[in-house]
Motif scaffolding. Structure first.
Motif, PDB file in Angstrom:
ATOM      1  N   MET A   1       0.846  -1.193   0.000  1.00 23.23           N
ATOM      2  CA  MET A   1       0.000   0.000   0.000  1.00 23.23           C
ATOM      3  C   MET A   1       0.884   1.246   0.000  1.00 23.23           C
ATOM      4  SD  MET A   1      -2.907   1.095   2.780  1.00 23.23           S
ATOM      5  CE  MET A   1      -3.789   2.647   2.604  1.00 23.23           C
ATOM      6  N   ALA A   2       0.623   2.151  -0.950  1.00 23.21           N
ATOM      7  CA  ALA A   2       1.431   3.356  -1.060  1.00 23.21           C
ATOM      8  C   ALA A   2       1.241   4.260   0.152  1.00 23.21           C
ATOM      9  CB  ALA A   2       1.068   4.111  -2.332  1.00 23.21           C
ATOM     10  N   LYS A   3       2.329   4.755   0.656  1.00 25.71           N
ATOM     11  CA  LYS A   3       2.277   5.654   1.810  1.00 25.71           C
ATOM     12  C   LYS A   3       2.456   7.119   1.405  1.00 25.71           C
ATOM     13  CE  LYS A   3       2.092   2.400   5.027  1.00 25.71           C
ATOM     14  NZ  LYS A   3       2.125   1.200   4.177  1.00 25.71           N
ATOM     15  N   THR A   4       3.009   7.355   0.230  1.00 25.52           N
ATOM     16  CA  THR A   4       3.305   8.723  -0.180  1.00 25.52           C
ATOM     17  C   THR A   4       2.174   9.291  -1.039  1.00 25.52           C
ATOM     18  OG1 THR A   4       4.537   7.862  -2.068  1.00 25.52           O
ATOM     19  CG2 THR A   4       5.786   8.391  -0.071  1.00 25.52           C
ATOM     20  N   ASN A   5       2.191  10.608  -1.179  1.00 22.08           N
ATOM     21  CA  ASN A   5       1.143  11.310  -1.902  1.00 22.08           C
ATOM     22  C   ASN A   5       1.705  11.886  -3.196  1.00 22.08           C
ATOM     23  OD1 ASN A   5      -1.016  12.901  -2.765  1.00 22.08           O
ATOM     24  ND2 ASN A   5      -0.553  14.558  -1.318  1.00 22.08           N
ATOM     25  N   PRO A   6       1.310  11.357  -4.368  1.00 20.52           N
ATOM     26  CA  PRO A   6       1.819  11.887  -5.631  1.00 20.52           C
ATOM     27  C   PRO A   6       1.108  13.150  -6.087  1.00 20.52           C
ATOM     28  CG  PRO A   6       0.323  10.075  -6.072  1.00 20.52           C
ATOM     29  CD  PRO A   6       0.423  10.194  -4.569  1.00 20.52           C
ATOM     30  N   GLY A   7       0.125  13.579  -5.312  1.00 16.40           N
ATOM     31  CA  GLY A   7      -0.660  14.741  -5.713  1.00 16.40           C
ATOM     32  C   GLY A   7      -1.839  14.350  -6.583  1.00 16.40           C
ATOM     33  N   ARG A   8      -2.784  15.247  -6.686  1.00 12.54           N
ATOM     34  CA  ARG A   8      -3.985  14.991  -7.470  1.00 12.54           C
ATOM     35  C   ARG A   8      -3.790  15.427  -8.922  1.00 12.54           C
ATOM     36  NH1 ARG A   8      -9.552  16.162  -4.356  1.00 12.54           N
ATOM     37  NH2 ARG A   8      -9.155  14.998  -2.445  1.00 12.54           N
ATOM     38  N   PHE A   9      -4.580  14.786  -9.780  1.00 12.90           N
ATOM     39  CA  PHE A   9      -4.607  15.138 -11.185  1.00 12.90           C
ATOM     40  C   PHE A   9      -6.028  15.588 -11.540  1.00 12.90           C
ATOM     41  CE2 PHE A   9      -0.967  12.474 -10.585  1.00 12.90           C
ATOM     42  CZ  PHE A   9      -0.010  12.972 -11.462  1.00 12.90           C
ATOM     43  N   PHE A  10      -6.192  16.081 -12.756  1.00 12.41           N
ATOM     44  CA  PHE A  10      -7.447  16.725 -13.133  1.00 12.41           C
ATOM     45  C   PHE A  10      -8.663  15.852 -12.850  1.00 12.41           C
ATOM     46  CE2 PHE A  10     -10.689  17.376 -16.484  1.00 12.41           C
ATOM     47  CZ  PHE A  10     -11.150  18.609 -16.059  1.00 12.41           C
ATOM     48  N   VAL A  79      -4.207  20.830  -4.256  1.00  7.43           N
ATOM     49  CA  VAL A  79      -4.824  21.564  -5.372  1.00  7.43           C
ATOM     50  C   VAL A  79      -3.866  21.730  -6.543  1.00  7.43           C
ATOM     51  CG1 VAL A  79      -5.833  23.780  -6.086  1.00  7.43           C
ATOM     52  CG2 VAL A  79      -6.450  22.775  -3.880  1.00  7.43           C
ATOM     53  N   SER A  80      -2.634  22.114  -6.290  1.00 11.20           N
ATOM     54  CA  SER A  80      -1.788  22.515  -7.417  1.00 11.20           C
ATOM     55  C   SER A  80      -0.411  21.859  -7.432  1.00 11.20           C
ATOM     56  CB  SER A  80      -1.628  24.043  -7.428  1.00 11.20           C
ATOM     57  OG  SER A  80      -1.252  24.547  -6.172  1.00 11.20           O
ATOM     58  N   LEU A  81      -0.261  20.722  -6.753  1.00  8.65           N
ATOM     59  CA  LEU A  81       1.036  20.047  -6.752  1.00  8.65           C
ATOM     60  C   LEU A  81       1.449  19.667  -8.164  1.00  8.65           C
ATOM     61  CD1 LEU A  81       3.223  19.036  -4.779  1.00  8.65           C
ATOM     62  CD2 LEU A  81       2.104  16.819  -4.818  1.00  8.65           C
ATOM     63  N   ASN A  82       0.483  19.256  -8.982  1.00  8.61           N
ATOM     64  CA  ASN A  82       0.766  18.861 -10.360  1.00  8.61           C
ATOM     65  C   ASN A  82       0.255  19.879 -11.369  1.00  8.61           C
ATOM     66  OD1 ASN A  82       2.006  16.278  -9.779  1.00  8.61           O
ATOM     67  ND2 ASN A  82      -0.019  15.607  -9.122  1.00  8.61           N
ATOM     68  N   ALA A  83       0.175  21.122 -10.944  1.00 15.97           N
ATOM     69  CA  ALA A  83      -0.359  22.153 -11.825  1.00 15.97           C
ATOM     70  C   ALA A  83       0.621  22.500 -12.938  1.00 15.97           C
ATOM     71  CB  ALA A  83      -0.697  23.406 -11.024  1.00 15.97           C
ATOM     72  N   VAL A  84       0.076  22.754 -14.107  1.00 11.77           N
ATOM     73  CA  VAL A  84       0.851  23.306 -15.217  1.00 11.77           C
ATOM     74  C   VAL A  84       0.988  24.813 -15.029  1.00 11.77           C
ATOM     75  CG1 VAL A  84       0.929  23.613 -17.724  1.00 11.77           C
ATOM     76  CG2 VAL A  84      -0.002  21.495 -16.756  1.00 11.77           C
ATOM     77  N   ALA A  85      -0.089  25.442 -14.543  1.00 13.61           N
ATOM     78  CA  ALA A  85      -0.074  26.893 -14.356  1.00 13.61           C
ATOM     79  C   ALA A  85      -1.169  27.297 -13.381  1.00 13.61           C
ATOM     80  CB  ALA A  85      -0.271  27.613 -15.692  1.00 13.61           C
ATOM     81  N   ASN A  86      -0.880  28.330 -12.593  1.00 13.99           N
ATOM     82  CA  ASN A  86      -1.891  28.981 -11.761  1.00 13.99           C
ATOM     83  C   ASN A  86      -2.466  30.111 -12.604  1.00 13.99           C
ATOM     84  OD1 ASN A  86      -3.340  29.451  -9.347  1.00 13.99           O
ATOM     85  ND2 ASN A  86      -1.944  31.100  -8.804  1.00 13.99           N
ATOM     86  N   LEU A  87      -3.739  30.031 -12.969  1.00 16.69           N
ATOM     87  CA  LEU A  87      -4.268  30.885 -14.034  1.00 16.69           C
ATOM     88  C   LEU A  87      -4.862  32.197 -13.560  1.00 16.69           C
ATOM     89  CD1 LEU A  87      -5.923  28.137 -16.254  1.00 16.69           C
ATOM     90  CD2 LEU A  87      -3.696  29.220 -16.549  1.00 16.69           C
ATOM     91  N   VAL A 145      -6.644  26.655 -11.647  1.00 14.20           N
ATOM     92  CA  VAL A 145      -5.346  26.113 -12.031  1.00 14.20           C
ATOM     93  C   VAL A 145      -5.523  25.127 -13.175  1.00 14.20           C
ATOM     94  CG1 VAL A 145      -4.363  26.404  -9.718  1.00 14.20           C
ATOM     95  CG2 VAL A 145      -5.464  24.258 -10.322  1.00 14.20           C
ATOM     96  N   MET A 146      -4.509  25.052 -14.033  1.00 15.05           N
ATOM     97  CA  MET A 146      -4.494  24.045 -15.081  1.00 15.05           C
ATOM     98  C   MET A 146      -3.710  22.843 -14.581  1.00 15.05           C
ATOM     99  SD  MET A 146      -3.046  24.181 -19.001  1.00 15.05           S
ATOM    100  CE  MET A 146      -3.839  25.766 -19.289  1.00 15.05           C
TER     101      MET A 146
END
Length: 342
Positions: A1-10, A79-87, A145-146
């Protein structure tokens, strides 16, 4: 079971979802000292307890933008760990001062989603709030955010684009309890200019510039516990680590003291765009345009609406080209309300 957080995606966001962000933070005098070390801040109300008491407050609060960074930073992992841009930003309001000893946490609600036509990214709209230890909302703002998609084959969600005000009305602004500028000390504040001295349409060149240093940017971003990869990890960008947009906002606000020393309190954020990326070595300069003025019910207190523009040393008062796009030297275009003596 993964313990780390890769961040959210769209595809991980659902309209109506409420996210309680981790790691509350208790504010000490260290935040103010570091904030004033990172940025050439000189607004008197945030520098002196005695000046603040003479203006009807119990002491000098933490700087408005420091409070913003603290609230914002906590939202990044969710919210924006994997963001391309803060719009962009909208409907930002500072509702209560943040004091030393307050414990601040953040919460966000997903208010909109829209997949982009390329099918690889999408835009997520959130309304974030900072709450103190009494569960009072001290500030709130919307941003969008994108984000990348994890699964390119994931179906596009139903598009929901929230209706957001283009600008706040003066009646939307919340004046700190007790604020009174009727006996305001212009000498100690550093300038004599009051609200009546500014005209709508007036532009102000703030003259000074500050060169962005890699070390200071990294310290600032860590201070706000902002974990966005593009600010820290050189492998997350092909060229150079990206300067946190909030670092540019605070630097521009600090530079605006020269000409707007009496715009003491930021009360509302109407909108904002990070027009071009900022990198270490860029020299930030700033100029402002007066967009509107209004009176408030508080004694001696007026509101001034300002456009604050940060550039990489570009000519003042130039914003967009004939094509309607921001000029390459423009870093920030921020529209906000501030409180100043009438």
């Amino acid at each position: 079971m993964a313990k780390t957080n890769p961040g959210r995606f769209f595809e991980d966001y659902t309209v109506g979802e409420v996210i309680d962000h981790a790691v509350p933070r208790t504010i000490s005098g260290g935040e103010r000292a570091l904030y004033h070390a990172l940025y050439p801040m000189r607004h008197a109300l945030y520098s002196s307890d005695e000046f603040a008491r003479d203006c009807g407050l119990s002491a000098a609060p933490i700087d408005d933008l420091a409070a913003f960074h603290i609230v914002f930073g906590k939202t990044v992992p969710d919210v924006s760990l994997n963001a391309v841009a803060n719009l962009g930003y909208a409907e930002g309001r500072w509702l209560k001062p943040v004091w030393q000893g307050d414990t601040i946490r953040s919460q966000s609600e997903v208010i909109g989603v829209k997949q982009n036509s390329n099918g690889r990214t999408g835009v997520v709209y959130v309304r974030s709030r900072g709450l103190n230890q009494r569960d009072e909302v001290v500030m709130e703002y919307a941003r969008w955010v994108m984000l990348r998609k994890r699964d390119m084959d994931a179906p596009a969600p139903e598009t929901v684009i929230p209706e957001l005000k283009k600008s706040l009305e003066p009646s939307d602004l919340v004046i700190p309890d007790g604020l009174d500028f009727s006996s305001y000390d212009f000498t100690l504040a550093g300038e004599k200019h009051r609200l009546s001295h500014y005209e709508v349409g007036e532009t102000i060149d703030h003259v000074d510039g500050v060169t962005i240093e890699e070390a200071e940017h990294m310290m600032a971003t860590r201070l706000w516990q902002n974990t966005s990869k593009v600010h820290f990890d050189i492998t997350a960008r092909p060229d150079q680590r990206l300067i946190y947009g909030g670092h540019v906002i605070s630097m521009a606000r600090a530079l605006s003291f020269n000409g707007l020393a009496n715009a003491q309190i930021i009360a509302g954020l109407n909108g904002g765009a990070h027009a071009n990326p900022c990198l270490a070595g860029n020299t930030i300069k700033a100029w402002s345009e007066v967009l509107d003025k209004a009176e408030t019910a508080a004694p001696g207190v007026g509101a001034i609406r300002l456009r604050l523009v940060a550039t990489k040393g570009g000519a003042p008062f130039e914003l967009k080209g004939p094509d309607g796009k921001y000029l390459p030297d423009v870093l920030l275009d921020l529209d906000y309300w501030a409180l100043m003596p009438v």
